[in-house]
Write an enzyme that holds these catalytic residues in place. Structure first.
Site, short mmCIF file in Angstrom:
data_model
loop_
_atom_site.label_atom_id
_atom_site.label_comp_id
_atom_site.label_asym_id
_atom_site.label_seq_id
_atom_site.Cartn_x
_atom_site.Cartn_y
_atom_site.Cartn_z
N ASN A 9 0.86 -1.19 0.00
CA ASN A 9 0.00 0.00 0.00
C ASN A 9 0.89 1.24 0.00
OD1 ASN A 9 -1.82 2.05 0.49
ND2 ASN A 9 -2.26 1.44 2.60
N LYS A 11 0.01 4.24 -0.23
CA LYS A 11 -0.68 5.41 0.35
C LYS A 11 -0.52 6.62 -0.58
CE LYS A 11 0.14 3.42 4.86
NZ LYS A 11 0.12 3.60 6.29
N HIS A 98 -9.27 0.71 5.43
CA HIS A 98 -7.97 0.97 6.07
C HIS A 98 -8.20 1.92 7.25
CE1 HIS A 98 -3.90 2.44 6.71
NE2 HIS A 98 -3.49 1.35 6.07
N GLU A 100 -6.72 4.44 8.20
CA GLU A 100 -6.63 5.87 7.85
C GLU A 100 -7.93 6.35 7.22
OE1 GLU A 100 -2.97 5.55 5.63
OE2 GLU A 100 -1.94 4.98 7.48
N GLU A 170 -4.91 -5.37 10.99
CA GLU A 170 -3.91 -4.31 11.13
C GLU A 170 -4.13 -3.57 12.44
OE1 GLU A 170 -2.17 -2.99 7.15
OE2 GLU A 170 -3.97 -1.82 7.45
N GLY A 176 2.76 2.11 10.81
CA GLY A 176 3.65 3.25 10.61
C GLY A 176 4.40 3.68 11.86
N SER A 216 3.91 -2.34 10.39
CA SER A 216 5.37 -2.30 10.53
C SER A 216 6.06 -3.61 10.17
CB SER A 216 5.76 -1.83 11.94
OG SER A 216 5.31 -0.51 12.17
#
Ligand code: PEP
Length: 254
Positions: A9, A11, A98, A100, A170, A176, A216
């Site tokens: 991904n 992003k 996701h 985000e 996730e 991240g 990560s």
């Protein structure tokens, strides 16, 4: 044998020339070096999809994914992209839910249920993301939260439909941050999700669905995480922007 998948991904990163360079490097390294059956999915920003598709061609190892998609086929939805548009660009996979998108764009489980249905109707493979924030895990509510996310977004599907879904667990606290869930934590949650699907549908269906881990993942921890019984690959953020790191993560299945 369940399908193994490593999805990158990107992003909101990379200009078109940067993205093409990255994709070319990954395609060549994967073709030259990888000795396993894992499917690789490159997931660039929408605007780069056709450019990257022309580099991938008709590979049966490397696929093209999108980071999101709208829940309607067409119409007055300025700035949005529909499932049929993605299909017309050669996209086969789409990330939905996701963290985000949930956090910054207010995506709810109800909306995600619509999106999952719609992408399946259009022949796309949804990569449905679920996962808890740190405070939820600290309160030991992670199973309940993830269980609710899965139930609300996926359990309206028929058994035939859910067999076409890929799930990505996730934990938000690992995305991240450089903090990875331990292999045991990942296995525990993947087994929890698989058992939930078995209870709702059947063990056979639960055993057929790839569940990816995201948070990560790096070349030096991928092998241990991927070796867990219920972990079928990874959704990779930061490390997917470095061709060498991403390829080495794919090679963790060798
Ligand atoms: C992600 O954004 O899905 C992700 C897993 O990111 P990272 O690998 O950078 O933690």
């Amino acid at each position: 044998m369940r399908k193994k998948i490593v999805a990158g991904n990107w992003k909101m990163n990379c200009t078109l020339p940067e993205g093409k360079k990255l994709a070319s490097e990954v395609i060549h390294m994967v073709e030259d070096e990888v000795n396993n059956e894992a499917e690789v999915v490159l997931i660039p920003p929408f605007i780069h999809l056709t450019g990257i598709q022309s580099l991938i061609g008709s590979s049966n190892k490397i696929f093209l994914g999108a980071q999101n998609c709208h829940q309607n086929q067409s119409g007055a939805f300025t700035g949005e992209v529909s499932a049929s548009m993605l299909v017309s660009c050669g996209v086969t996979h789409v990330i939905l839910g996701h963290s985000e998108r949930r956090e910054y764009f207010g995506e709810t489980d109800e909306l995600l249920s619509e999106k999952v249905n719609f992408t399946l109707e259009n022949g796309l493979t949804p990569i449905f993301c679920c996962g808890e924030k740190l405070e939820v895990r600290e309160a030991r509510d992670h199973e309940s939260l993830v269980g609710t996310q899965v139930e609300k977004a996926l359990f309206d599907l028929s058994e035939d439909q859910i067999r076409k879904v890929v799930i990505a667990y996730e934990p938000v606290w690992a995305i991240g941050t450089g903090v990875t869930a331990s292999a045991e934590q990942a296995q525990e949650m993947h087994a929890f999700i698989r058992n939930q699907i078995a209870a709702k549908y059947s063990q056979d269906t639960a055993d057929s669905i790839p569940i990816l881990y995201g948070g990560s993942v790096k070349p030096d921890n991928a092998k241990e995480i991927f070796s867990q019984q219920d972990v079928d690959g990874g959704l990779i953020g930061g490390a997917s922007l470095k061709s060498r790191d991403f390829t080495n993560i794919v090679k963790a299945f060798d």
